[in-house]
Design a protein around this motif. Sequence first.
Motif, short mmCIF file in Angstrom:
data_model
loop_
_atom_site.label_atom_id
_atom_site.label_comp_id
_atom_site.label_asym_id
_atom_site.label_seq_id
_atom_site.Cartn_x
_atom_site.Cartn_y
_atom_site.Cartn_z
N ILE A 3 1.32 -1.25 0.17
CA ILE A 3 0.17 0.18 0.15
C ILE A 3 0.68 1.31 -0.45
N ASN A 4 0.21 3.27 -0.38
CA ASN A 4 1.19 3.39 -0.37
C ASN A 4 0.15 4.97 -0.21
N ALA A 5 -0.09 5.56 0.53
CA ALA A 5 -0.14 6.54 1.02
C ALA A 5 -1.32 7.32 -0.16
N GLN A 6 -0.75 6.70 -1.48
CA GLN A 6 -1.81 7.85 -2.33
C GLN A 6 -2.92 6.95 -2.63
N MET A 7 -2.68 5.91 -2.17
CA MET A 7 -3.81 4.99 -2.31
C MET A 7 -4.73 4.71 -1.20
N MET A 8 -4.37 4.90 -0.04
CA MET A 8 -4.62 4.87 0.79
C MET A 8 -5.78 6.56 1.04
N ARG A 9 -5.59 7.27 0.58
CA ARG A 9 -5.64 8.92 0.37
C ARG A 9 -6.72 8.91 -1.07
N MET A 58 -8.33 5.72 -1.40
CA MET A 58 -9.81 5.26 -0.29
C MET A 58 -10.18 5.77 0.14
N ARG A 59 -10.47 6.73 0.88
CA ARG A 59 -10.87 7.91 2.13
C ARG A 59 -12.40 7.36 2.88
N ARG A 60 -12.71 8.08 0.72
CA ARG A 60 -13.87 7.97 1.13
C ARG A 60 -14.77 6.56 1.56
N HIS A 61 -13.96 4.57 0.96
CA HIS A 61 -14.63 3.90 1.09
C HIS A 61 -14.53 3.14 2.66
N ALA A 62 -13.15 4.37 3.24
CA ALA A 62 -12.58 3.85 4.31
C ALA A 62 -13.85 4.28 5.58
N VAL A 63 -14.48 5.86 5.04
CA VAL A 63 -15.11 6.18 6.25
C VAL A 63 -16.75 4.93 6.25
N VAL A 64 -16.47 4.69 4.88
CA VAL A 64 -18.49 4.11 5.62
C VAL A 64 -17.62 2.90 6.04
N ALA A 65 -16.63 1.80 5.99
CA ALA A 65 -16.34 0.97 6.73
C ALA A 65 -15.87 1.16 8.25
N ILE A 66 -15.27 2.40 8.60
CA ILE A 66 -15.02 2.88 9.67
C ILE A 66 -16.62 2.65 10.62
N ILE A 112 -11.41 6.07 14.85
CA ILE A 112 -11.27 4.74 14.53
C ILE A 112 -10.47 5.54 13.11
N TRP A 113 -11.79 7.37 12.73
CA TRP A 113 -11.62 7.46 11.64
C TRP A 113 -9.15 8.59 11.80
N LEU A 165 -7.76 7.26 13.52
CA LEU A 165 -5.96 6.15 13.44
C LEU A 165 -5.39 5.79 12.08
N TYR A 166 -6.62 6.16 10.45
CA TYR A 166 -6.90 5.93 9.79
C TYR A 166 -5.73 6.97 8.88
N GLU A 167 -6.09 8.57 9.42
CA GLU A 167 -5.66 9.04 9.25
C GLU A 167 -4.32 9.19 9.32
N LEU A 168 -3.84 8.83 11.01
CA LEU A 168 -2.66 8.76 10.74
C LEU A 168 -1.68 7.23 10.21
N SER A 169 -2.79 6.45 10.15
CA SER A 169 -2.19 5.29 9.02
C SER A 169 -1.54 6.27 7.73
N ILE A 170 -2.13 7.41 6.96
CA ILE A 170 -1.58 7.49 5.85
C ILE A 170 -0.14 8.31 5.86
N LEU A 171 -0.07 9.24 7.05
CA LEU A 171 1.05 9.72 7.52
C LEU A 171 2.16 9.39 7.57
N ILE A 172 2.46 7.69 8.16
CA ILE A 172 2.91 6.57 8.16
C ILE A 172 3.21 6.44 7.29
N VAL A 173 2.51 6.07 6.33
CA VAL A 173 3.23 5.46 4.93
C VAL A 173 3.20 5.89 4.14
#
Length: 250
Positions: free
Chosen positions: A197-203, A205-213, A236-237, A239-247
């Motif tokens: 995975i990479n940060a661009q991919m996670m960004r 997928m942000r909308r899908h991630a919000v629904v999943a969260i 949880i959201w 944490l997802y944003e933190l994960s984007i920064l970490i990646v």
Amino acid sequence: MTFWDHLDELRGVIIRSLLVTAVAAAVAFCLKEELFAIVLAPAKNDFLTYKLLGIAAFPPSLGGAGGGLHLMNTGLTEQFMVHLKTACYAGLLVASPYIIYVLFGFVSPALYDKERKYATLLCGSGYLMFMLGTAINYLLIFPLTVRFLGTYQVSPDVANMLTLQSYMDTLLTMSLVMGIVFELPVVSWVLGKMGLINAQMMRAMRRHAVVAILIVAAIITPTTDAFTLFVVALPIWLLYELSILIVRNN
């Protein structure tokens, strides 16, 4: 060392870990009053979370000691088994740093210096995030869940008779689930290092991630209270944003 030598060393690590866990659980079992003063605190009106949020948790009609939920016992061995299970869980939490330490000591000689550095970071951050998730569940998510479900009625004619077993099962299950959910940044870091995975991919997928969260938050706290759902989904959201920064900074 031969394969059998490694196996003997692993057996020693497992035995030591079990012994330390058993001793910690035995101490927790003996400290029954102190243990359940902590465990049952969210069922009382004077719990810290309710005071900070300025909410009245439980009405006097519920009849709990000191104001709060009145928990019942319906089985002959139920209280003893709950006591034993809670003590074992507490012993495992207390002994977990030692368990991680001895397991890492068993594995680390086979690692290169760079691998040992990453493994140390992975174990330490994973443990801290799990404990953080457990603490947030105990201090925030579980009290709000208990407040809603403990006072929910489909009709005034149907009274709630909550058992100790139900209370403890919910607390332990939610603590485990939130501990696992809080591993999201650690898992993302590992997947990022592996190039999956990479940060661009996670960004993207942000909308899908919000629904999943929101779905995960609804499963963790099965309430119709929008405020409680928001309180659970927000960390949880984050944490997802933190994960984007970490990646991104991998």
